[in-house]
Scaffold this active site. Sequence first.
Site, PDB file in Angstrom:
ATOM      1  N   ASP A 242       0.967  -1.755  -0.163  1.00 24.90           N
ATOM      2  CA  ASP A 242      -0.107  -0.519   0.299  1.00 24.90           C
ATOM      3  C   ASP A 242       0.730   1.316   0.114  1.00 24.90           C
ATOM      4  OD1 ASP A 242      -2.416   1.456   0.426  1.00 24.90           O
ATOM      5  OD2 ASP A 242      -1.957   1.582   2.563  1.00 24.90           O
ATOM      6  N   HIS A 243       0.302   1.882  -0.949  1.00 23.98           N
ATOM      7  CA  HIS A 243       1.213   3.789  -0.619  1.00 23.98           C
ATOM      8  C   HIS A 243       2.925   3.244  -1.162  1.00 23.98           C
ATOM      9  CE1 HIS A 243      -2.059   5.643  -0.944  1.00 23.98           C
ATOM     10  NE2 HIS A 243      -3.032   4.986   0.536  1.00 23.98           N
TER      11      HIS A 243
ATOM     12  N   GLU B 147      -2.071   6.053  -8.630  1.00 21.43           N
ATOM     13  CA  GLU B 147      -3.079   6.893  -7.985  1.00 21.43           C
ATOM     14  C   GLU B 147      -3.008   7.978  -8.819  1.00 21.43           C
ATOM     15  OE1 GLU B 147      -3.917   7.496  -3.819  1.00 21.43           O
ATOM     16  OE2 GLU B 147      -3.950   9.633  -3.953  1.00 21.43           O
TER      17      GLU B 147
ATOM     18  N   ASN C 157      -9.816   0.699   0.966  1.00 21.87           N
ATOM     19  CA  ASN C 157      -8.967   0.470   1.783  1.00 21.87           C
ATOM     20  C   ASN C 157      -9.270   1.059   3.520  1.00 21.87           C
ATOM     21  OD1 ASN C 157      -8.134  -0.021  -0.595  1.00 21.87           O
ATOM     22  ND2 ASN C 157      -6.203   1.463  -0.103  1.00 21.87           N
TER      23      ASN C 157
ATOM     24  N   THR D 136      -7.362   3.098   9.395  1.00 22.45           N
ATOM     25  CA  THR D 136      -7.877   3.754  10.892  1.00 22.45           C
ATOM     26  C   THR D 136      -9.096   2.946  11.877  1.00 22.45           C
ATOM     27  OG1 THR D 136      -7.032   5.921   9.799  1.00 22.45           O
ATOM     28  CG2 THR D 136      -7.861   6.203  11.392  1.00 22.45           C
TER      29      THR D 136
ATOM     30  N   ALA E 191     -11.836   5.172   3.841  1.00 23.62           N
ATOM     31  CA  ALA E 191     -12.900   4.736   4.237  1.00 23.62           C
ATOM     32  C   ALA E 191     -13.127   4.578   5.648  1.00 23.62           C
ATOM     33  CB  ALA E 191     -13.001   2.750   3.632  1.00 23.62           C
ATOM     34  N   SER E 192     -11.932   5.154   6.543  1.00 26.25           N
ATOM     35  CA  SER E 192     -12.726   4.719   8.236  1.00 26.25           C
ATOM     36  C   SER E 192     -13.200   5.965   8.007  1.00 26.25           C
ATOM     37  CB  SER E 192     -10.895   4.730   8.231  1.00 26.25           C
ATOM     38  OG  SER E 192     -10.282   3.858   8.614  1.00 26.25           O
TER      39      SER E 192
ATOM     40  N   HIS F 149      -7.499  10.083   3.822  1.00 30.13           N
ATOM     41  CA  HIS F 149      -6.370   8.968   4.498  1.00 30.13           C
ATOM     42  C   HIS F 149      -7.006   9.673   6.307  1.00 30.13           C
ATOM     43  CE1 HIS F 149      -4.196   7.482   1.310  1.00 30.13           C
ATOM     44  NE2 HIS F 149      -5.159   6.993   1.207  1.00 30.13           N
TER      45      HIS F 149
HETATM   46  P1  13P Z   1      -7.937   5.456   6.706  1.00 30.75           P
HETATM   47  O1  13P Z   1      -7.127   5.354   7.400  1.00 30.75           O
HETATM   48  O2  13P Z   1      -8.809   6.242   6.447  1.00 30.75           O
HETATM   49  O3  13P Z   1      -9.310   4.068   6.492  1.00 30.75           O
HETATM   50  O4  13P Z   1      -7.463   5.092   5.174  1.00 30.75           O
HETATM   51  C1  13P Z   1      -7.025   3.635   4.564  1.00 30.75           C
HETATM   52  C2  13P Z   1      -6.700   3.710   3.641  1.00 30.75           C
HETATM   53  O5  13P Z   1      -6.755   4.163   2.326  1.00 30.75           O
HETATM   54  C3  13P Z   1      -4.879   2.435   2.991  1.00 30.75           C
HETATM   55  O6  13P Z   1      -3.936   3.172   1.751  1.00 30.75           O
END
Ligand code: 13P
Length: 283
Positions: free
Chosen positions: A81-82, A133, A229, A232, A209-210, A179
């Site tokens: 991820d990232h 992205e 995703n 958090t 999505a958190s 995020h």
């Molecule tokens: P959150 O921490 O907002 O859930 O985002 C997670 C995310 O996008 C990981 O790439």
Amino acid sequence: MIVSRSRILVDAQSKGYAVPAFNIHNLETLKAVLETARDLRSPVMIAATPGTVRYMGKEFLIKMMEAARKSYDIPVCFHLDHHENLDDIKNLIHMGVPSVMIDASHYSFDENIRIVREIVEYAAPFGVTVEAELGRLSGMEDDLVVDERDQIYTNPKQANEFVTRTGIDSLAVAIGTAHGLYKGEPKLDIDRLSKIQQEVDIPLVLHGASGLPDELVRKTIERGICKVNVATELKMAFVKGLRSYLKANPEANDPRYYFTDAVAGMKKVVADKIKLCGSFNRG
Ligand code: 13P
């Protein structure tokens, strides 16, 4: 079983649900995700940021994912991820990682394409799938911190050109998600997502999505989001459980027990997200 990400996401895309991607940080969080996904028969993606790879160690992490493949009879895909460092990504592809995100979204459009293309070409002979992205999300994810003023929404026409020129397998979009936690009520540009969906035929990815209301997440899935995703909310549930356990049991000193409530709290979030994504009974 470990399956390629493209197979997981293409199935989600054709059937109109999303696969949740959960960020993990250690053995306990990995098992919390896998056990819940297995119980709900959901395909799942296990995501690791560069910080998590550094923290857990490449060899440990990859061996743990091999163990997951043997121990859990659901489609599981391990995903970077990232990640931004090209040498790190290439090295991890060599070590067997099946799915990567190259995040060059902070560069110009053409430079983003050039960097992503380099990883797509490198990954292809290994059968590794690549996410990238276009646009920029605000907020904080691991070492990646983007101020709200620097957030850039994905341009639908550019999205088409970006996908064609890079050859990526999935596209992370910026439509107002962030995020970390939202300061106020999150506002998503759902029309923009519909336009992106019209322009792009590969699976779309929702980062941040958190803290999003369920109704909004559902709307994004109806408009082409195939991977959701979550990081958090998992961390918050874990630490809340840990705090309450230690408060109730101040003498506790055995990690096999003092993680109990932390894992249970996290599992509940994982289960809720799986239900929200509609991925249960698909694995
Ligand atoms: P959150 O921490 O907002 O859930 O985002 C997670 C995310 O996008 C990981 O790439």
